[in-house]
Design a protein around this motif. Sequence first.
Motif, PDB file in Angstrom:
ATOM      1  N   LEU A 190     -20.736  -4.635  -1.951  1.00 23.49           N
ATOM      2  CA  LEU A 190     -19.584  -4.426  -2.290  1.00 23.49           C
ATOM      3  C   LEU A 190     -18.567  -3.604  -2.665  1.00 23.49           C
ATOM      4  CD1 LEU A 190     -19.776  -8.759  -1.025  1.00 23.49           C
ATOM      5  CD2 LEU A 190     -19.783  -6.495   0.268  1.00 23.49           C
ATOM      6  N   GLY A 191     -17.542  -2.706  -1.966  1.00 16.77           N
ATOM      7  CA  GLY A 191     -15.801  -2.479  -2.669  1.00 16.77           C
ATOM      8  C   GLY A 191     -14.984  -2.423  -2.023  1.00 16.77           C
ATOM      9  N   TRP A 192     -14.018  -2.131  -3.107  1.00 15.04           N
ATOM     10  CA  TRP A 192     -12.672  -2.268  -2.784  1.00 15.04           C
ATOM     11  C   TRP A 192     -12.167  -0.403  -3.165  1.00 15.04           C
ATOM     12  CZ3 TRP A 192     -10.427  -5.871  -0.604  1.00 15.04           C
ATOM     13  CH2 TRP A 192     -10.490  -7.070  -0.195  1.00 15.04           C
ATOM     14  N   PHE A 193     -11.579  -0.221  -1.617  1.00 16.87           N
ATOM     15  CA  PHE A 193     -10.950   1.563  -1.461  1.00 16.87           C
ATOM     16  C   PHE A 193      -9.280   0.960  -1.279  1.00 16.87           C
ATOM     17  CE2 PHE A 193     -14.276   3.842  -1.606  1.00 16.87           C
ATOM     18  CZ  PHE A 193     -15.756   3.106  -1.201  1.00 16.87           C
ATOM     19  N   ARG A 194      -8.663   1.812  -1.216  1.00 18.09           N
ATOM     20  CA  ARG A 194      -7.261   1.577  -0.974  1.00 18.09           C
ATOM     21  C   ARG A 194      -6.689   2.893  -0.671  1.00 18.09           C
ATOM     22  NH1 ARG A 194      -4.586   0.865  -6.736  1.00 18.09           N
ATOM     23  NH2 ARG A 194      -4.903   3.202  -7.876  1.00 18.09           N
ATOM     24  N   GLN A 195      -5.116   2.683   0.641  1.00 18.44           N
ATOM     25  CA  GLN A 195      -5.206   3.889   1.241  1.00 18.44           C
ATOM     26  C   GLN A 195      -3.286   3.982   0.872  1.00 18.44           C
ATOM     27  OE1 GLN A 195      -6.592   5.343   4.212  1.00 18.44           O
ATOM     28  NE2 GLN A 195      -5.309   6.929   3.922  1.00 18.44           N
ATOM     29  N   ALA A 196      -2.926   4.847   0.412  1.00 20.47           N
ATOM     30  CA  ALA A 196      -0.910   4.596   0.066  1.00 20.47           C
ATOM     31  C   ALA A 196      -1.237   5.159   1.727  1.00 20.47           C
ATOM     32  CB  ALA A 196      -0.982   5.427  -0.646  1.00 20.47           C
ATOM     33  N   PRO A 197       0.368   5.491   1.583  1.00 26.89           N
ATOM     34  CA  PRO A 197       0.890   6.122   3.057  1.00 26.89           C
ATOM     35  C   PRO A 197       0.603   7.607   2.978  1.00 26.89           C
ATOM     36  CG  PRO A 197       2.305   4.190   2.920  1.00 26.89           C
ATOM     37  CD  PRO A 197       1.582   4.621   1.825  1.00 26.89           C
ATOM     38  N   GLY A 198       0.680   8.528   3.508  1.00 25.97           N
ATOM     39  CA  GLY A 198       0.162  10.053   3.094  1.00 25.97           C
ATOM     40  C   GLY A 198      -0.849  10.463   2.295  1.00 25.97           C
ATOM     41  N   LYS A 199      -1.549   9.205   2.093  1.00 27.80           N
ATOM     42  CA  LYS A 199      -2.614   9.841   0.870  1.00 27.80           C
ATOM     43  C   LYS A 199      -3.905   9.909   1.496  1.00 27.80           C
ATOM     44  CE  LYS A 199       0.740   9.405  -2.919  1.00 27.80           C
ATOM     45  NZ  LYS A 199       0.678   8.397  -4.390  1.00 27.80           N
ATOM     46  N   GLU A 200      -5.272   9.808   0.983  1.00 26.72           N
ATOM     47  CA  GLU A 200      -6.083   9.699   1.195  1.00 26.72           C
ATOM     48  C   GLU A 200      -6.780   8.653   0.407  1.00 26.72           C
ATOM     49  OE1 GLU A 200      -7.956  14.815   1.116  1.00 26.72           O
ATOM     50  OE2 GLU A 200      -8.932  12.974  -0.069  1.00 26.72           O
ATOM     51  N   ARG A 201      -7.298   7.961   1.392  1.00 26.61           N
ATOM     52  CA  ARG A 201      -8.350   6.842   0.862  1.00 26.61           C
ATOM     53  C   ARG A 201      -9.047   6.786  -0.386  1.00 26.61           C
ATOM     54  NH1 ARG A 201     -11.333   3.000   4.765  1.00 26.61           N
ATOM     55  NH2 ARG A 201      -9.126   3.085   5.541  1.00 26.61           N
ATOM     56  N   GLU A 202      -8.629   6.042  -2.094  1.00 27.27           N
ATOM     57  CA  GLU A 202      -9.143   6.437  -2.532  1.00 27.27           C
ATOM     58  C   GLU A 202     -10.243   5.032  -3.103  1.00 27.27           C
ATOM     59  OE1 GLU A 202      -6.850   7.153  -5.911  1.00 27.27           O
ATOM     60  OE2 GLU A 202      -5.718   4.922  -5.545  1.00 27.27           O
ATOM     61  N   PHE A 203     -11.054   5.314  -3.991  1.00 26.38           N
ATOM     62  CA  PHE A 203     -12.138   4.273  -4.599  1.00 26.38           C
ATOM     63  C   PHE A 203     -10.812   3.207  -5.415  1.00 26.38           C
ATOM     64  CE2 PHE A 203     -15.911   1.403  -6.320  1.00 26.38           C
ATOM     65  CZ  PHE A 203     -15.728   2.543  -7.415  1.00 26.38           C
ATOM     66  N   VAL A 204     -11.311   1.846  -5.336  1.00 28.44           N
ATOM     67  CA  VAL A 204     -10.988   0.638  -6.614  1.00 28.44           C
ATOM     68  C   VAL A 204     -11.460   0.291  -7.171  1.00 28.44           C
ATOM     69  CG1 VAL A 204      -9.339  -0.634  -6.670  1.00 28.44           C
ATOM     70  CG2 VAL A 204      -9.353   0.420  -4.949  1.00 28.44           C
ATOM     71  N   ALA A 205     -12.805  -0.147  -6.888  1.00 33.04           N
ATOM     72  CA  ALA A 205     -13.569  -0.969  -7.590  1.00 33.04           C
ATOM     73  C   ALA A 205     -15.590  -0.873  -6.583  1.00 33.04           C
ATOM     74  CB  ALA A 205     -13.300  -2.363  -7.761  1.00 33.04           C
ATOM     75  N   VAL A 206     -16.245  -1.491  -7.621  1.00 32.31           N
ATOM     76  CA  VAL A 206     -17.852  -1.472  -6.533  1.00 32.31           C
ATOM     77  C   VAL A 206     -18.248  -3.224  -7.405  1.00 32.31           C
ATOM     78  CG1 VAL A 206     -18.164   0.128  -7.212  1.00 32.31           C
ATOM     79  CG2 VAL A 206     -19.569  -1.136  -5.271  1.00 32.31           C
ATOM     80  N   ILE A 207     -18.734  -3.862  -6.568  1.00 30.04           N
ATOM     81  CA  ILE A 207     -19.926  -4.963  -7.773  1.00 30.04           C
ATOM     82  C   ILE A 207     -21.430  -4.443  -6.871  1.00 30.04           C
ATOM     83  CG2 ILE A 207     -18.734  -6.437  -5.765  1.00 30.04           C
ATOM     84  CD1 ILE A 207     -19.063  -8.431  -8.824  1.00 30.04           C
ATOM     85  N   GLY A 208     -22.311  -4.511  -7.850  1.00 29.82           N
ATOM     86  CA  GLY A 208     -23.586  -4.619  -7.161  1.00 29.82           C
ATOM     87  C   GLY A 208     -23.581  -6.096  -6.716  1.00 29.82           C
ATOM     88  N   TRP A 209     -24.870  -5.915  -6.683  1.00 28.48           N
ATOM     89  CA  TRP A 209     -25.652  -7.737  -5.330  1.00 28.48           C
ATOM     90  C   TRP A 209     -25.604  -8.377  -6.109  1.00 28.48           C
ATOM     91  CZ3 TRP A 209     -29.635 -10.758  -6.569  1.00 28.48           C
ATOM     92  CH2 TRP A 209     -31.149  -9.379  -7.053  1.00 28.48           C
ATOM     93  N   SER A 210     -25.701  -8.714  -7.843  1.00 23.51           N
ATOM     94  CA  SER A 210     -26.038 -10.039  -8.697  1.00 23.51           C
ATOM     95  C   SER A 210     -24.573 -10.495  -9.117  1.00 23.51           C
ATOM     96  CB  SER A 210     -26.907  -9.347  -9.974  1.00 23.51           C
ATOM     97  OG  SER A 210     -26.507  -8.222 -10.448  1.00 23.51           O
TER      98      SER A 210
END
Length: 125
Positions: A34-54
């Motif tokens: 499960l991950g989190w991404f973010r996208q600011a206006p006028g910018k590309e979506r970028e990676f924030v964080a991800v966590i494994g199943w455990s």
Amino acid sequence: QVQLVESGGGLVQAGGSLRLSCAASGRTHSSSALGWFRQAPGKEREFVAVIGWSGSSTYYADSVKGRFTISRDNAKNTVYLQMNSLKPEDTAFYYCAARLFTTALSPRSGDYAYWGQGPQVTVSS
């Protein structure tokens, strides 16, 4: 199919904190990343964080390392993003994403099949 519903966005002053939650339903499975991404206006979506199943394996973007913490509760099928020491440049729409049947921690948005709706986080200076 997997449905992801986020909550917790809003307006906060610089230096403040917010916690985002993402509840998964449908054909969920604990062996998912499960991950989190973010996208600011006028910018590309970028990676924030991800966590494994455990929950023991995590990976962060350099821009948030030390300030944000990702965690998950598999009993509740929920992933969290605790955001501390927020900066105006953290302002964006934040998206929860899921990959099923994998232990890989990927920062690539194309590797995720399921996405939430993206609550807005605004950090004022």
